[in-house]
Design an enzyme around this catalytic site. Structure first.
Site, PDB file in Angstrom:
ATOM      1  N   ALA A  61       0.856  -1.180   0.000  1.00 27.26           N
ATOM      2  CA  ALA A  61       0.000   0.000   0.000  1.00 27.26           C
ATOM      3  C   ALA A  61       0.893   1.231   0.000  1.00 27.26           C
ATOM      4  O   ALA A  61       2.068   1.150   0.370  1.00 27.26           O
ATOM      5  CB  ALA A  61      -0.882  -0.020   1.244  1.00 27.26           C
ATOM      6  N   GLY A 100       0.291  -5.130   0.665  1.00 26.95           N
ATOM      7  CA  GLY A 100      -0.829  -5.078  -0.269  1.00 26.95           C
ATOM      8  C   GLY A 100      -0.455  -5.619  -1.643  1.00 26.95           C
ATOM      9  O   GLY A 100      -1.319  -6.081  -2.388  1.00 26.95           O
ATOM     10  N   GLU A 103      -0.909  -9.173  -1.441  1.00 27.33           N
ATOM     11  CA  GLU A 103      -2.355  -9.430  -1.345  1.00 27.33           C
ATOM     12  C   GLU A 103      -3.031  -9.325  -2.718  1.00 27.33           C
ATOM     13  O   GLU A 103      -3.965 -10.080  -3.012  1.00 27.33           O
ATOM     14  CB  GLU A 103      -2.987  -8.475  -0.325  1.00 27.33           C
ATOM     15  N   GLU A 123       3.456  -5.810   7.213  1.00 28.65           N
ATOM     16  CA  GLU A 123       2.552  -4.867   7.879  1.00 28.65           C
ATOM     17  C   GLU A 123       2.813  -4.715   9.372  1.00 28.65           C
ATOM     18  O   GLU A 123       2.741  -3.612   9.914  1.00 28.65           O
ATOM     19  CB  GLU A 123       1.086  -5.286   7.658  1.00 28.65           C
TER      20      GLU A 123
END
Ligand code: 3HC
Ligand code: NAI
Length: 696
Positions: A61, A100, A103, A123
């Site tokens: 992210a 992310g 993911e 994370e």
């Protein structure tokens, strides 16, 4: 275009182009959503490939958006759309697939990786948990135990391990994009295999209880790991969508936590320290051959660190015996890397055989590009070494000192080339600790400073620029908070209590356990050196001196602030200590008083922050964030508190000032508010304001 769509034959190709690391910014999320829509609606496409341009797949992210109001589309929705696509979608992975980014890959229906790809869910190191389906899809794909390991350890795995775990379908032999395209053509038109449709693994309470207990012990105070375990465990017994919703709730809760703010401050601060505008256009001098003078604790560690980074190292000691000892010290460090599986036995052999020599002849340094001195901490020894270096070093060689406290200007003055001299202050153990203070003296050339930063990068260390003063950034601040702790010991707190209060606060170790590890002789000899110039109003740590005089030098003598024996190699409280303390207090006429843990932490932190403010105010550190990075990487400051200056901002500078004024009522020599701290507090500003507007 950040994300584009085009078709090649039956394959719809989605390309992400968002340098430097293809983070999933709002533009990428929106672009991906549109591109998936384009793939779904493209009548001629029967499969899709997602790929990234540049050096990496999506590295996660966009961290710079954290703490701001989330903007749509949210990443979990984008990933859900990819997974829901009726056409099989292949992720073509290279570089790093992190957070992310991994993911997104888990949402695709197949994953093809380039051989060097690294995978991970970092994370928790940012105070978060994987918040875009990672806690739900990863266990379904690779099983509970492996998924929990990757999520809570944040470790990165290579392509081979990823293949073994079933995280990727293939590791490409050649071009990963070509391999992904070929794979997409093979599966084109088939029904996609969705990870969300797989059954979750069975719960394993023994495993998860053990992990929770372990984290409570090794990372007390940190919340992200525990929440991540919760998210995984809760997801095992509910439908996939509910698991995703629960994960999201926890992610949002963590996003709002002070720990997340502190950890992200640390992330950006560690990158900002390398950005010094005055060196933007300055090329470092090339460094391939390193010379090290002195092969004791630090010299051996520095030599090993340089060898591990692929540099050629010549180490010079005083005589053949010392050179032999230094060589064994270096070999021992490399051996431990082999034992831990970080280095192959062959490479170790090559490093020691071809790239390293320990000698007792200065002339061997004639070809070195950079020479670093790590001899005894005595100015006359350093002067002598630098005068010799002046004679043997080639023109343009960087001449560095690893001194902890001595004046780098004075050392530079021992040569006829002060422009080449710089302080490079490593931390012990030098092959492990990530911090390097780069200390330019008055006449140091800019490209020598740039070389210090470049060397740090090569050694995989974090360089922070520090000005010349007694102790630079870190040791100067350490002297101050350590004095605050020693004063508490004289006034009534026990070393054990102080250590416990500070480890409860989150420090890796308390100051007295650290003293025992380093040896009480170091502090004692430094005090002796400074005795003549000491302000008579300074409080002498008489108790520390007494322990030294009793031969209690710490771990190496089996006794210091703690007792060390076979049963307790890491130390246990010494029943004799209280009596000794009582005796010293009685001699000084001190009636001990009680300190509670909050007061211990308040005094320790106030001393640290106050001196940190002076260090910034005096220009020794460029910004408060530089102080934070030094304390985080060299002094065991709890990362999830972001560093002392970030901590002070979170507490409120007015409150820190009020603490110091309260302490000054008892000792107005030691305690007075640093001008910068007072100024910021009076204007209701924060240290963080001084970090902004500068490059980061
Ligand atoms: N967001 C925003 N910027 C990022 C970023 C990210 N995720 N990752 C790196 N950057 C920026 C850095 O700040 C740096 O900017 P600068 O040049 O202006 O200083 C630039 O990208 C290059 O970064 P590095 O200097 O770190 O480059 P390296 O090549 O040494 O390392 C990397 C590359 C391995 C990708 C490393 O940058 C890294 O580890 N990044 C963080 C990865 C991460 O933690 N991702 C997880 C984010 S949380 C998440 O995804 C939540 C999700 O579950 C919802
Ligand atoms: P040490 O005592 O372990 O090693 C010093 C080495 O230098 C010895 O092996 C000695 O034989 C050698 N030496 C002395 N004079 C020499 C000369 N003229 N020529 C060649 N070799 C010579 O000391 P340590 O701990 O490694 O410290 C070295 C320097 O690093 C000091 O300046 C110290 O302040 C600094 N430092 C030490 C840290 C620590 O935690 N030990 C941390 C950071 C810096």
């Amino acid at each position: 275009m950040t994300v584009s769509y085009h078709r090649e034959g039956v394959v719809g190709v989605i390309t992400i182009d968002n340098p430097p690391v293809n983070a999933t910014s709002q533009a990428v999320r929106a672009g991906l959503m549109d591109a998936v829509g384009a793939l779904s609606g493209d009548p001629d496409a029967t499969a899709g490939v997602i790929l990234c341009t540049g050096r990496t797949w999506i590295a996660g992210a966009d961290i710079s958006e954290f703490g701001k109001p989330p903007a749509r589309p949210h990443l979990p929705d984008v990933i859900a759309a990819i997974e829901a696509c009726a056409k099989p979608v292949v992720a073509a992975l290279h570089g790093t697939a992190l957070g992310g980014g991994l993911e997104v890959a888990l949402g695709a229906h197949a994953r093809i990786a380039a051989p060097g790809t690294r995978f991970g869910l970092p994370e928790v190191t940012l105070g978060l948990l994987p918040g875009a389906g990672g806690t739900q899809r990863l266990p379904r794909l690779i099983g509970l135990s492996a998924a929990l390991d990757i999520i809570t350890s944040a470790r990165r795995i290579g392509a081979d391990e990823a293949l073994e775990l079933g995280l990727v379908d293939h590791v490409a032999e050649g071009d990963p994009t070509a391999a992904a395209m070929e794979f997409a053509r093979e599966i084109a038109g088939r029904a996609p295999r969705r990870t969300a449709d797989r059954p979750p693994p069975r719960p394993d309470p023994a495993l998860t209880d053990r992990m929770r207990a372990e984290f409570a012990k090794t990372a007390p105070g940190e919340i992200a790991q525990a929440r991540a375990i919760d998210a995984v465990v809760e997801g095992l017994s509910v439908p996939f969508d509910q698991g995703i919703a629960q994960e999201r709730e926890k992610f949002i809760e963590l996003m709002a936590s002070p720990q997340r703010a502190a950890l992200i401050h640390a992330f950006f601060a560690e990158r900002a320290v390398a950005h010094l505008p005055e060196f933007d256009d300055v090329a470092p001098r090339p460094v391939e051959r390193i010379g090290v003078i002195g092969g004791g604790t630090m010299g051996a560690g520095i030599a090993a660190s340089a060898l591990l980074a692929g540099l050629d190292v010549t180490l010079v000691e005083r005589d053949a015996e010392a050179a032999g000892k230094a060589a064994s010290g270096v070999a021992k460090i490399l051996d431990s890397s082999v034992t831990r599986g970080k280095l192959s036995a062959d490479r170790r052999g090559a490093m020691l055989g071809d790239a390293f020599r320990a000698v007792c002849d200065d002339d061997a340094l004639a070809q070195a590009d950079l020479i670093i001195e790590a001899v005894f901490e005595r100015i006359e020894v350093k002067d002598e070494v630098f005068a010799r270096l002046d004679r043997v070093a080639k023109r343009g060689a960087v001449l560095a000192t690893n001194t902890s406290y001595l004046d780098v200007n004075r050392i530079a003055g021992a040569t006829r080339r002060p422009q080449d001299v710089i302080g490079l202050h490593f931390f012990s153990p030098a092959h492990v600790m990530r911090l390097l203070e780069v200390v330019p003296a008055d006449q140091t050339a800019p490209d020598v400073v740039a070389t210090g930063f470049a060397l740090a990068k090569r050694l995989r260390k974090i360089a922070v620029r520090a000005g010349v003063c007694d102790g630079f950034i870190g040791n100067r601040i350490l002297s101050h908070y350590r004095a605050a702790a020693d004063a508490m010991v004289l006034d009534g707190a026990s070393p054990c209590q102080i250590d416990r209060a500070l480890t409860d606060f989150g420090f890796a170790m308390g100051p007295y356990a650290v003293s025992d590890l380093a040896g009480l002789d170091i502090g004692y000899l430094t005090r002796q050196r400074k005795a003549a110039t000491r302000d008579p109003r300074d409080r002498v740590p008489v108790f520390a001196d007494r322990l030294y005089e009793l031969g209690r030098l710490g771990r190496k003598t089996g006794r210091g602030y703690y007792l060390y024996d076979e049963d307790s190699p890491k130390g246990r409280p010494d029943p004799d200590l209280a009596g000794l303390l009582q005796q010293v207090r009685a001699e000084l006429g001190i009636s001990p008083r009680l300190f509670d843990d909050d007061e211990i932490v308040a005094r320790y932190m106030a001393a640290m922050v106050n001196e940190g403010a002076r260090v910034v105010g005096d220009g020794i550190a460029a910004r408060p964030l530089d102080v934070d990075v030094v304390l985080l990487n060299g002094y065991g400051f709890p990362r999830w508190r972001g560093g002392p200056m970030h901590w002070a901002d979170a507490r409120g500078l007015a409150a820190v000032v009020a603490d110091i004024e309260r302490f000054a009522a008892q000792d107005d020599h030691f305690w007075h508010v640093a001008p910068l701290l007072r100024e910021l507090a009076s204007k209701n500003r924060r240290f963080a304001d001084l970090n902004q507007g500068k490059p980061s």
